[in-house]
Write an enzyme that holds these catalytic residues in place. Structure first.
Site, PDB file in Angstrom:
ATOM      1  CG  HIS A 229     -31.890  15.451 -92.959  1.00  0.00           C
ATOM      2  ND1 HIS A 229     -30.761  14.712 -93.204  1.00  0.00           N
ATOM      3  CD2 HIS A 229     -32.450  14.893 -91.843  1.00  0.00           C
ATOM      4  CE1 HIS A 229     -30.639  13.752 -92.296  1.00  0.00           C
ATOM      5  NE2 HIS A 229     -31.652  13.853 -91.458  1.00  0.00           N
TER       6      HIS A 229
ATOM      7  CG  ASP B 260     -28.728  12.619 -86.785  1.00  0.00           C
ATOM      8  OD1 ASP B 260     -29.654  13.394 -87.089  1.00  0.00           O
ATOM      9  OD2 ASP B 260     -28.650  11.460 -87.227  1.00  0.00           O
ATOM     10  CG  HIS B 261     -27.663  14.485 -90.643  1.00  0.00           C
ATOM     11  ND1 HIS B 261     -27.034  13.718 -91.600  1.00  0.00           N
ATOM     12  CD2 HIS B 261     -28.470  13.633 -89.959  1.00  0.00           C
ATOM     13  CE1 HIS B 261     -27.459  12.457 -91.505  1.00  0.00           C
ATOM     14  NE2 HIS B 261     -28.328  12.396 -90.517  1.00  0.00           N
TER      15      HIS B 261
ATOM     16  CG  HIS C 168     -35.394  11.208 -93.418  1.00  0.00           C
ATOM     17  ND1 HIS C 168     -35.568  10.012 -92.767  1.00  0.00           N
ATOM     18  CD2 HIS C 168     -34.748  12.022 -92.531  1.00  0.00           C
ATOM     19  CE1 HIS C 168     -35.052  10.087 -91.561  1.00  0.00           C
ATOM     20  NE2 HIS C 168     -34.555  11.302 -91.385  1.00  0.00           N
TER      21      HIS C 168
ATOM     22  CG  ASP D  20     -30.754  10.174 -92.075  1.00  0.00           C
ATOM     23  OD1 ASP D  20     -29.572  10.460 -92.337  1.00  0.00           O
ATOM     24  OD2 ASP D  20     -31.192  10.271 -90.932  1.00  0.00           O
TER      25      ASP D  20
ATOM     26  CG  HIS E 275     -27.660   7.420 -90.538  1.00  0.00           C
ATOM     27  ND1 HIS E 275     -28.855   6.995 -90.032  1.00  0.00           N
ATOM     28  CD2 HIS E 275     -27.547   8.726 -90.198  1.00  0.00           C
ATOM     29  CE1 HIS E 275     -29.467   7.991 -89.430  1.00  0.00           C
ATOM     30  NE2 HIS E 275     -28.684   9.067 -89.513  1.00  0.00           N
TER      31      HIS E 275
END
Length: 303
Positions: free
Chosen positions: A62, A66-67, A142, A212, A270
Site C-alpha cells: 500500500h 513506511d512502505h 486497512h 498492514d 510491523h
C-alpha cells in the site's frame, strides 16, 4: 526448492534505533523479488549482502510512507550503478504518478525501464506467474487500499524421497537415471519403481505477506494451510482498541489468524516503536500458536 525470506525492515510507521521500515527480499532458487520498500531499504540491502540489481520485481502492499519512501532512492541507485534490465513494480493505483513526479523533479533519467502494474484487487487474483513462482494478490483490511501477497514456489523437477539415497546407496549416475524416468535395479536384482523413489514435480512452498491489516476472518480462505504466514503485529493485546481504530492487528490476533488458517508457521512483523522488548508480542502470540517467530532484520527464514 530453495525458498528464503529475508526481512530487511520490520518496524511500523517510523524508523527506530535498530529497527527499519517494512521491506523483505524473497529468493526462490535465485529468483529475487522485493516486498515493500520503506525508508532505508537500500542501506539494509548492502548491510545484509543482498544484490539490488538481482531484484527483478517489486510488490508494494500500500502507499503509506513506511512502505514506499525507500523506493525512489533505490530506483535511482539502481540507475547510478548501471542497471539496464527492466524492473516490474506491482502496487495499488497511484504509485506510478508519484514515482514519475519524484524522478522528474529530481532530474533522474533512468537508463532502464520501469514496468508498472497498478492493481485494484477485490478478490484473490493471480498477478504474476513464471517458472519459479506464482504470486496471488488479495485484499487486506486497512485504512487505505492494501494488498496481501501469496507467493507460491514451483517445484519443476522431481526429487528423491527422504532417506532413499542413503538406504539404497545411490550413486550420482543412479540419480540421474531416475530423474529421466527410469526405474532402479539394485545389486540383488530388485527393481524399485521410479514412483516409489521420487516425489513428482508439483507446487512448492507457500508464503503469505499480510502487512498492514486489521484482523478479518475473510482472509482465512486464501491463507488456508500456508507454510509461512507473515502478519502485521503492531500492538500488544492491551492496545486492541487502538489496533481496531488504526486497522492493524495485535500479536494475539495474528496468532489467531494463523491458528484458524491452519498455517504451519507464523512470522510476526510491523512492530510499533513503543515496544523496545518484543518479548511481550512473542509471548502473547505463542500462547495461542506455538510455531510463532519474530521477524528479525537480516535473518533468513527458510521455508
Amino acid at each position: 526448492m530453495n525458498f528464503l525470506v529475508t526481512p530487511l525492515g520490520c518496524g511500523a510507521a517510523t524508523p527506530a534505533l535498530g529497527r527499519h521500515c517494512s521491506s523483505q527480499i524473497i529468493n526462490i532458487d535465485g529468483f529475487k523479488i522485493m516486498l515493500d520498500c520503506g525508508e532505508g531499504t537500500q542501506e539494509q540491502i548492502r548491510r545484509y549482502h543482498q544484490r539490488m540489481q538481482s531484484i527483478s520485481t517489486i510488490f508494494i502492499s500500500h502507499l503509506h510512507g513506511d512502505h514506499i519512501f525507500g523506493l525512489p532512492g533505490l530506483l535511482s541507485s539502481m540507475h547510478l550503478c548501471g542497471r539496464k534490465e527492466p524492473i516490474n513494480i506491482f502496487a495499488p493505483s497511484g504509485l506510478k504518478a508519484a514515482l514519475e513526479m519524484f524522478l522528474d523533479t529530481s532530474s533522474v533519467r533512468l537508463q532502464y525501464e520501469i514496468v508498472f502494474h497498478e492493481l485494484e484487487v477485490e478478490e484473490p487474483t493471480v498477478v504474476f506467474d513464471n517458472q519459479k513462482c506464482c504470486v496471488i494478490a488479495f485484499p487486506l483490511y486497512h485504512s487505505v487500499p492494501t494488498i496481501g501477497y501469496m507467493i507460491e514456489g514451483r517445484e519443476l523437477r522431481p526429487r528423491l524421497r527422504p532417506g532413499v539415497k542413503q538406504s539404497l546407496q545411490l550413486t550420482d549416475q543412479d540419480i540421474q537415471s531416475l530423474m529421466v524416468g527410469n526405474d532402479y535395479t539394485d545389486a540383488e536384482g530388485n527393481v524399485h519403481s521410479n514412483a516409489d523413489l521420487l516425489v513428482p514435480p508439483g507446487d512448492g512452498k507457500r508464503y503469505a505477506y499480510c502487512c498492514d491489516t486489521a484482523y478479518n476472518e475473510a482472509l482465512l480462505d486464501v491463507l488456508e494451510g500456508v507454510d509461512l504466514l507473515c502478519v502485521d503485529s503492531t500492538f500488544a493485546e492491551d492496545m486492541v482498541q487502538m489496533a481496531a481504530e488504526k486497522q492493524h492487528c495485535t500479536a494475539g490476533q495474528a496468532a489467531l489468524l494463523a491458528q484458524k488458517a491452519n498455517a504451519k508457521k507464523l512470522l510476526l512483523t510491523h512492530f510499533s516503536a513503543r515496544y523496545k522488548d518484543l518479548g511481550v508480542l512473542l509471548g502473547e502470540a505463542r500462547s495461542l500458536f506455538a510455531e510463532t517467530y519474530l521477524a528479525a532484520e537480516g535473518e533468513m527464514v527458510k521455508l
